[in-house]
Motif scaffolding. Sequence first.
Motif, short mmCIF file in Angstrom:
data_model
loop_
_atom_site.label_atom_id
_atom_site.label_comp_id
_atom_site.label_asym_id
_atom_site.label_seq_id
_atom_site.Cartn_x
_atom_site.Cartn_y
_atom_site.Cartn_z
N TYR A 254 18.75 -37.21 -6.22
CA TYR A 254 18.24 -36.72 -7.50
C TYR A 254 16.95 -35.94 -7.30
CZ TYR A 254 21.78 -39.92 -9.10
OH TYR A 254 22.98 -40.56 -9.30
N VAL A 255 16.14 -36.35 -6.32
CA VAL A 255 14.94 -35.58 -5.98
C VAL A 255 15.33 -34.19 -5.48
CG1 VAL A 255 12.90 -35.48 -4.51
CG2 VAL A 255 13.64 -37.67 -5.43
N ALA A 256 16.30 -34.15 -4.55
CA ALA A 256 16.72 -32.87 -3.97
C ALA A 256 17.42 -31.99 -4.99
CB ALA A 256 17.64 -33.13 -2.77
N THR A 257 18.27 -32.57 -5.84
CA THR A 257 18.99 -31.79 -6.84
C THR A 257 18.04 -31.25 -7.90
OG1 THR A 257 20.89 -33.23 -6.48
CG2 THR A 257 20.97 -31.80 -8.39
N ASN A 258 17.05 -32.06 -8.28
CA ASN A 258 16.03 -31.57 -9.20
C ASN A 258 15.29 -30.38 -8.60
OD1 ASN A 258 12.84 -31.81 -9.75
ND2 ASN A 258 13.98 -32.20 -11.63
N LEU A 259 14.95 -30.50 -7.31
CA LEU A 259 14.27 -29.40 -6.61
C LEU A 259 15.17 -28.15 -6.62
CD1 LEU A 259 11.89 -28.38 -4.91
CD2 LEU A 259 13.06 -29.28 -2.89
N TYR A 260 16.47 -28.36 -6.49
CA TYR A 260 17.43 -27.25 -6.52
C TYR A 260 17.35 -26.51 -7.86
CZ TYR A 260 22.09 -25.27 -7.42
OH TYR A 260 23.12 -24.45 -7.78
N TYR A 261 17.38 -27.25 -8.96
CA TYR A 261 17.32 -26.60 -10.28
C TYR A 261 15.97 -25.91 -10.50
CZ TYR A 261 21.63 -28.99 -11.66
OH TYR A 261 22.92 -29.43 -11.74
N MET A 262 14.89 -26.58 -10.11
CA MET A 262 13.56 -26.00 -10.33
C MET A 262 13.35 -24.76 -9.47
SD MET A 262 12.49 -27.82 -12.75
CE MET A 262 10.81 -27.21 -12.93
N THR A 263 13.97 -24.73 -8.27
CA THR A 263 13.87 -23.53 -7.42
C THR A 263 14.62 -22.37 -8.06
OG1 THR A 263 13.71 -24.91 -5.44
CG2 THR A 263 14.33 -22.60 -5.12
N LEU A 264 15.79 -22.64 -8.64
CA LEU A 264 16.52 -21.58 -9.35
C LEU A 264 15.66 -21.00 -10.47
CD1 LEU A 264 20.13 -23.08 -9.74
CD2 LEU A 264 19.34 -21.40 -8.07
N ILE A 265 14.90 -21.87 -11.14
CA ILE A 265 14.03 -21.40 -12.23
C ILE A 265 12.85 -20.60 -11.67
CG2 ILE A 265 12.48 -22.17 -14.06
CD1 ILE A 265 14.39 -24.62 -14.36
N ARG A 276 18.04 -20.21 -18.65
CA ARG A 276 16.87 -20.85 -18.05
C ARG A 276 16.64 -22.22 -18.67
NH1 ARG A 276 11.68 -21.28 -19.86
NH2 ARG A 276 10.06 -21.63 -18.29
N ARG A 277 16.76 -22.33 -19.99
CA ARG A 277 16.56 -23.61 -20.65
C ARG A 277 17.66 -24.60 -20.28
NH1 ARG A 277 12.66 -23.67 -24.42
NH2 ARG A 277 13.55 -25.47 -25.49
N GLN A 278 18.87 -24.10 -20.05
CA GLN A 278 19.94 -24.99 -19.59
C GLN A 278 19.62 -25.57 -18.22
OE1 GLN A 278 23.61 -22.82 -19.74
NE2 GLN A 278 23.73 -22.85 -21.98
N LEU A 279 19.05 -24.73 -17.33
CA LEU A 279 18.65 -25.22 -16.01
C LEU A 279 17.55 -26.26 -16.14
CD1 LEU A 279 18.62 -21.87 -13.98
CD2 LEU A 279 20.22 -23.77 -13.67
N LEU A 280 16.60 -26.02 -17.05
CA LEU A 280 15.53 -26.99 -17.27
C LEU A 280 16.10 -28.32 -17.77
CD1 LEU A 280 12.76 -24.78 -18.91
CD2 LEU A 280 12.50 -26.12 -16.83
N ARG A 281 17.06 -28.25 -18.70
CA ARG A 281 17.66 -29.48 -19.22
C ARG A 281 18.42 -30.23 -18.13
NH1 ARG A 281 17.95 -26.38 -24.18
NH2 ARG A 281 19.87 -25.34 -23.53
N LYS A 282 19.08 -29.49 -17.23
CA LYS A 282 19.77 -30.14 -16.11
C LYS A 282 18.77 -30.81 -15.17
CE LYS A 282 23.87 -27.17 -16.02
NZ LYS A 282 24.63 -26.15 -15.24
N ALA A 283 17.65 -30.13 -14.92
CA ALA A 283 16.62 -30.70 -14.05
C ALA A 283 16.06 -31.99 -14.66
CB ALA A 283 15.49 -29.69 -13.82
N VAL A 284 15.82 -31.97 -15.96
CA VAL A 284 15.29 -33.15 -16.65
C VAL A 284 16.31 -34.30 -16.61
CG1 VAL A 284 14.75 -34.05 -18.95
CG2 VAL A 284 13.67 -31.94 -18.15
N ALA A 285 17.59 -33.97 -16.89
CA ALA A 285 18.62 -35.01 -16.87
C ALA A 285 18.76 -35.61 -15.47
CB ALA A 285 19.95 -34.42 -17.33
N THR A 286 18.67 -34.78 -14.43
CA THR A 286 18.77 -35.26 -13.05
C THR A 286 17.61 -36.20 -12.71
OG1 THR A 286 19.91 -33.23 -12.38
CG2 THR A 286 18.89 -34.54 -10.64
N SER A 287 16.41 -35.81 -13.10
CA SER A 287 15.24 -36.64 -12.81
C SER A 287 15.31 -37.98 -13.54
CB SER A 287 13.95 -35.90 -13.21
OG SER A 287 13.78 -34.74 -12.42
N ARG A 288 15.75 -37.95 -14.78
CA ARG A 288 15.86 -39.21 -15.53
C ARG A 288 16.92 -40.13 -14.92
NH1 ARG A 288 13.68 -38.95 -21.45
NH2 ARG A 288 13.98 -41.15 -21.08
N LYS A 289 18.00 -39.54 -14.44
CA LYS A 289 19.02 -40.33 -13.77
C LYS A 289 18.46 -40.96 -12.49
CE LYS A 289 23.14 -41.95 -12.83
NZ LYS A 289 23.70 -43.08 -13.58
#
Length: 563
Positions: A254-265, A276-289
């Motif tokens: 989840y750390v690495a996948t969050n980094l993946y989404y934030m790098t795309l942003i 862009r907001r969809q990517l942010l929401r995915k990053a947030v959902a990944t971190s919370r998981k």
Amino acid sequence: MKRIFKKLSILVALLSGFSACQQHHIPTPEEDQLYQVECFYYNHPDSAMQILDTLVVEKLSEKEKAHFCLLKAQTILQMDFSNAEADSLLNVAAAYFSRHDDEYFEALTYFNQSRRMGVTMGLETQNEKECTELMLKALQCIEDCQHLDPRLLQCSEKEADEQYKIGSLRSQIQMGLSSLYASTGFVEESIHYAKLADQFFANHDLKLKRIRTSFSLGNNYLELGEYDTCLMYCDRGLCFAEAVNDVVEGAYYYVATNLYYMTLIDYEQYDSEEERRQLLRKAVATSRKGLEVLSDSIDAPMAVSFKAQLSQSLCDGYYELQQYDSALYFGQQAIGLEEDDLVAAQTYKYLLLSYLATADIENARRYADLYFDKTWEFEFIGKDVAEATDVHQKQIEIQQLQSEQQLKRMRLYLLIAALMIVLMAVVFFAYRHQKENEVKNLQLSQEKQQLQKNYDDKERLSIEALRLRMQTIYKERNDNLYDRLITEFNAVYPNALSHFEVNHAELTDTERAICLLSFFSFRVKEIAYILDLRENTVSKARISIKKKTGNDDLAEIIRPFIG
């Protein structure tokens, strides 16, 4: 003849026995004891240290001393990696093994020296080259290693498997090189060594080891911008973590996948603001998981580090989504979890921005100071500042030379211009004098109008600000609500209420309170709540006020007394 042959046979037998005695090495009890410690120092370093401390170093041979120093250094590093005593012990081991034919221990010594230097001193410019050279020497030594002392095989995960023992150390060195190259920007070299280590782990079905190589390769491919490959390795790492039922290792997914989404942003790998907001929401959902996965884990250092990174990322993500309360909550959660300067600096940054967005200036200033202090602790920022200062200084020197040359030319131009200005001043003096009075009168008129406008604007803004403040106090719904509103009003207009009471003595206290609340745009329902009256009572009171004052607009009744 037989007698001669018999004597020769006896002589050969004696020579053979003597030679055998010379070549056969009989291990000392101390040496055997060192190899016994090899078997359990990794899992029980305290017990290993107790045994090592009982040995009399002066009685050990040179080889035993080198082995003792290496083993004690490894045991110390298992308990406390920051202990500087390990450096001197490793230096003694390196001095011996580099001069003798024992490639395995020599490789192990260089490997630990590189790790110790990299972790305790940091991969700065002066250290990264030496760390890499030590790790490469370790790799070369283990590549040259063909055989091991049989006693070392007793400590192997696969008993009596010589090549596995050699390959295991080789893969550790390769992973060390991969980490070194990744941290110093040589991503392709990092991938090469990580894949070599991963191949060994795959051949021996070491799923726990493959978790690390998978996430390492995922981060490297993310650095190269190969996003699909990055995600593939992250998913593979999660599969291995689930296979061995390791929650903490799995959380790194989840750390690495969050980094993946934030790098795309960060690198603007999106086509629209909605994407862009969809990517942010995915990053947030990944971190919370990830935090949910770690919620029941023990407070192991790695778990704490992951929690800090995920909380900081949530603070970042919620700020970008303009959900400032959530950003502040997770930012506060990240503080104190880990002493990592980069995580702390990023947390302070987004706490600062979130407090600014919520108009909490006091807290914003506090985190601005913390962010500034923490940021300047990074040496690479100091280097950037130093380089920028040098460039700026050189530019100043060049500008000074250019200015001196231009100054000479400008002096002549200024002399000519001065003469022209004097002539123009003489020609237009009469005209300027004639228009001067007209201009002054016009300016006075404009200044008077501006002053009046500023006064009106200031009064209007003050009233609007007070109205907003009153609404804020009302929303809090605290006890003594009306008293708090009156206190706030008197703080801004201290004499208004007394003048109002004198000039409208015909009104009751309740009616005057209704006038004041109407001035601040409170509705009948809100006024009834504040004064603890019925809405019908407030409506009747408003009718009574209009009759007594002859003014249909209750808000205007109190306006003449404000100013």
